[in-house]
Structures are given as structure tokens and as C-alpha cells.
Scaffold this active site. Structure first.
Site, PDB file in Angstrom:
ATOM      1  N   LYS A 116      -6.045   0.828   4.841  1.00 33.15           N
ATOM      2  CA  LYS A 116      -5.120   1.066   6.222  1.00 33.15           C
ATOM      3  C   LYS A 116      -5.907   2.727   6.882  1.00 33.15           C
ATOM      4  CE  LYS A 116      -1.608   1.861   8.812  1.00 33.15           C
ATOM      5  NZ  LYS A 116      -0.175   1.891   8.336  1.00 33.15           N
TER       6      LYS A 116
ATOM      7  N   LYS B 230      -1.322  12.405  11.076  1.00 34.60           N
ATOM      8  CA  LYS B 230      -1.437  12.318  10.417  1.00 34.60           C
ATOM      9  C   LYS B 230      -2.413  11.570   9.225  1.00 34.60           C
ATOM     10  CE  LYS B 230       1.284  10.110   7.839  1.00 34.60           C
ATOM     11  NZ  LYS B 230       1.328   8.247   6.803  1.00 34.60           N
TER      12      LYS B 230
END
Length: 306
Positions: A171, A239
Site C-alpha cells: 500500500k 500520513k
């Protein structure tokens, strides 16, 4: 089908829970958003008043939360999943968090009799709503196989990529590519507009050639129209780029293009665009060039700048 406790019914989690209900699963959801709970019950699911209530009879527990502190609290806390779910339940964490957090949660789960998969997703709000997410899964192969019916309900691509934490690494790579693509599409729009070329037509051509991508397919019209309603917020991509940077440091490798992309995303946040879709990197590139709302008129292609 299966009994599923679903924790986190946000932009992504809410449509995912709905797909699980429509696939025939018995879904009990918990979130702090009362409207999302009402939506789940209207779709045929059950609302819970706590994490404990959501997971107490679950065969699968699904979490879809913003970051690792929330996932750790929900899973490891005194009122969390491992304290209240039946032993032998399988936790599927669809959140995007640090690989080390996923590994720690999996180790804690194994010690208490739970299976755990880290299964972050790609596809954004549109993919969640259509049930066509791409799911990258880390954990035991047997647990991956056991979770197939859950993955089928929410995704079109789901692949076991390795051990615990591997899903989060893939990811991170995904977010690296997505962020870089948005930045380059933004630059392409600014370039074409600055020289008087219709960016809508230009991007239509690019989408049909080697430069084509899912981002061009799904987001080019909205970017040209400056429509940045969030499917995935710049705050969250910021983030995620922190996860990329930490993983690169751990691996002792350089990601120079990734560092530039991370800086552009951080600039978007600093400029007040954190709540906008990550396609709002276009606004950052416009600001770098003194363009945007009060941008100067396009320069004709035959005019050279001195």
C-alpha cells in the site's frame, strides 16, 4: 454467510459494510457517526453501541480506521476486539497503517487466539462505493483463503502479497505511485493551460495512450473543473507518505521522486488543502506558478518568454 463485526463506517467503511450486507453477511457495525449507523441499519445491518457489542459474536472482525493509534486502541485496548471477540475470530484490518503496527497487532492476536490480516485497499471512495477495491493482503495464506468471501464482497482484485505487514508495504508503494501521478497530471494541466491548450481535450488524448492511468480515467474531468470534494483527503495521503519515508529509511534506500511528491503533499496541507481530495495537488502546482483563481491569461504557443 458469516457474522461480521465492522468497526469504522467512514467514507470508505460505510459503503464496504453495505456491500457485505448485500452479499448476505450478518453485519454489526460500530462507529462514532450516528448517521453512518442509521445508514447501515437501513441497508439491513445491525448497529452496535460499542466495539464489544459489535464483535461479541463475530466470526470476522473488520476495521477501517484512519491511522495506527485508532487501530491499536480498537484491537488491543481493554474494551477492544481481542478482549471481547470469540477466540478463533479473524481480524481483517482494511486500514492503511505502519507495517510495524500491523505486525505487532498480528503478534498480539496470535498470542490470544486470533488470526489477523493486514489488508489495506486502493480505489478510493468511488472504488468502495462500486465494490471494486484492490486489496493487498499480508498474513497467513490460510487466513487469506478463509477471508475470500469478505474480499469478494468489497473488491475486484485481492492478492496475498506476503507475511504480516506486507500488505502495508504494498500500500505504501501504491501511495507513492498515486501521489506522483497526481503531481504530474497537475503539472500537465498547468502546462497546457499556460500555453492556451484545452486541458480537457489534452488529457482525453493522454488517457488513451501510454500515459493513460486510472487517475486520468476517473479524475481528469474533476481536476480540470477544479472539483476537489474528497474521495481521499490530502491529510491522509500526507500520513501515508510518512509511512513511505519510514519504510525507505528502514530499507536504507533513496526515493528521490517520492521525497518531492511528499513535499508537494505537505505543501498542500500547509496551504490549507488538507481536507480536499489529493487531486488538489493541482492547486499546489498552480500556487508554485503564481496561477490559480487570478491566473494570467494563456500565452500563445508562438510567443516566447524572454
Amino acid at each position: 454467510m458469516s457474522r461480521i463485526g465492522f468497526i469504522g463506517l467512514g467514507i470508505m467503511g460505510s459503503p464496504m459494510a453495505g456491500h457485505l450486507v448485500r452479499a448476505g453477511h450478518d453485519v454489526t457495525g460500530y462507529t462514532l457517526n450516528s448517521a453512518a449507523l442509521e445508514k447501515l441499519t437501513a441497508e439491513g445491518g445491525t448497529r452496535a453501541g460499542s466495539v464489544a457489542e459489535a464483535v461479541r459474536d463475530a466470526e470476522f472482525v473488520v476495521t477501517m480506521l484512519p491511522n495506527h493509534p485508532e487501530v491499536e486502541e480498537v484491537t488491543l485496548g481493554a474494551d477492544g476486539v481481542f478482549a471481547h471477540a470469540p477466540k478463533g475470530a479473524l481480524l481483517i484490518d482494511f486500514s492503511t497503517i505502519r507495517p510495524e503496527s500491523s505486525i505487532a497487532i498480528a503478534e498480539a492476536g496470535a498470542q490470544q487466539g486470533f488470526g489477523v490480516l493486514d489488508a489495506p485497499v486502493s480505489g478510493g471512495q468511488a472504488g468502495a462505493e462500486k465494490g471494486v477495491l484492490s486489496i493487498m493482503v499480508g498474513g497467513a495464506e490460510s487466513d487469506f483463503t478463509a477471508a475470500t468471501s469478505v474480499f469478494e464482497a468489497v473488491g475486484s482484485t485481492y492478492i496475498h502479497v506476503g507475511e504480516h505487514g506486507a500488505g502495508q508495504i504494498v500500500k505504501a508503494a501504491n501511495q507513492l505511485v498515486v501521489g506522483g501521478t497526481y503531481a504530474l497530471v497537475a503539472e500537465a494541466i498547468v502546462l497546457m493551460e499556460a500555453l492556451g491548450v484545452d486541458p480537457g481535450k489534452g488529457l482525453e488524448v493522454l488517457a488513451g495512450g501510454l500515459a493513460g492511468s486510472r487517475i486520468l480515467e476517473l479524475k481528469r474531468a474533476a481536476m480540470v473543473a477544479r472539483e476537489f470534494a474528497p474521495g481521499f483527503r490530502i491529510d491522509l495521503h500526507h500520513k501515508d507518505m510518512g509511512i513511505v519515508a519510514a519504510a525507505a529509511r528502514q530499507a536504507d534506500i533513496a526515493l528521490p521522486t517520492g521525497a518531492v511528491v511528499a513535499s508537494l503533499i505537505a505543501a498542500g496541507r500547509a496551504q490549507g488543502y488538507g481536507a480536499l481530495d489529493h487531486s488538489a495537488l493541482l492547486k499546489v502546482v498552480e500556487n508554485l506558478n503564481g496561477r490559480g483563481a487570478n491566473q494570467p491569461g494563456p500565452q500563445h504557443l508562438s510567443e516566447g518568454k524572454q
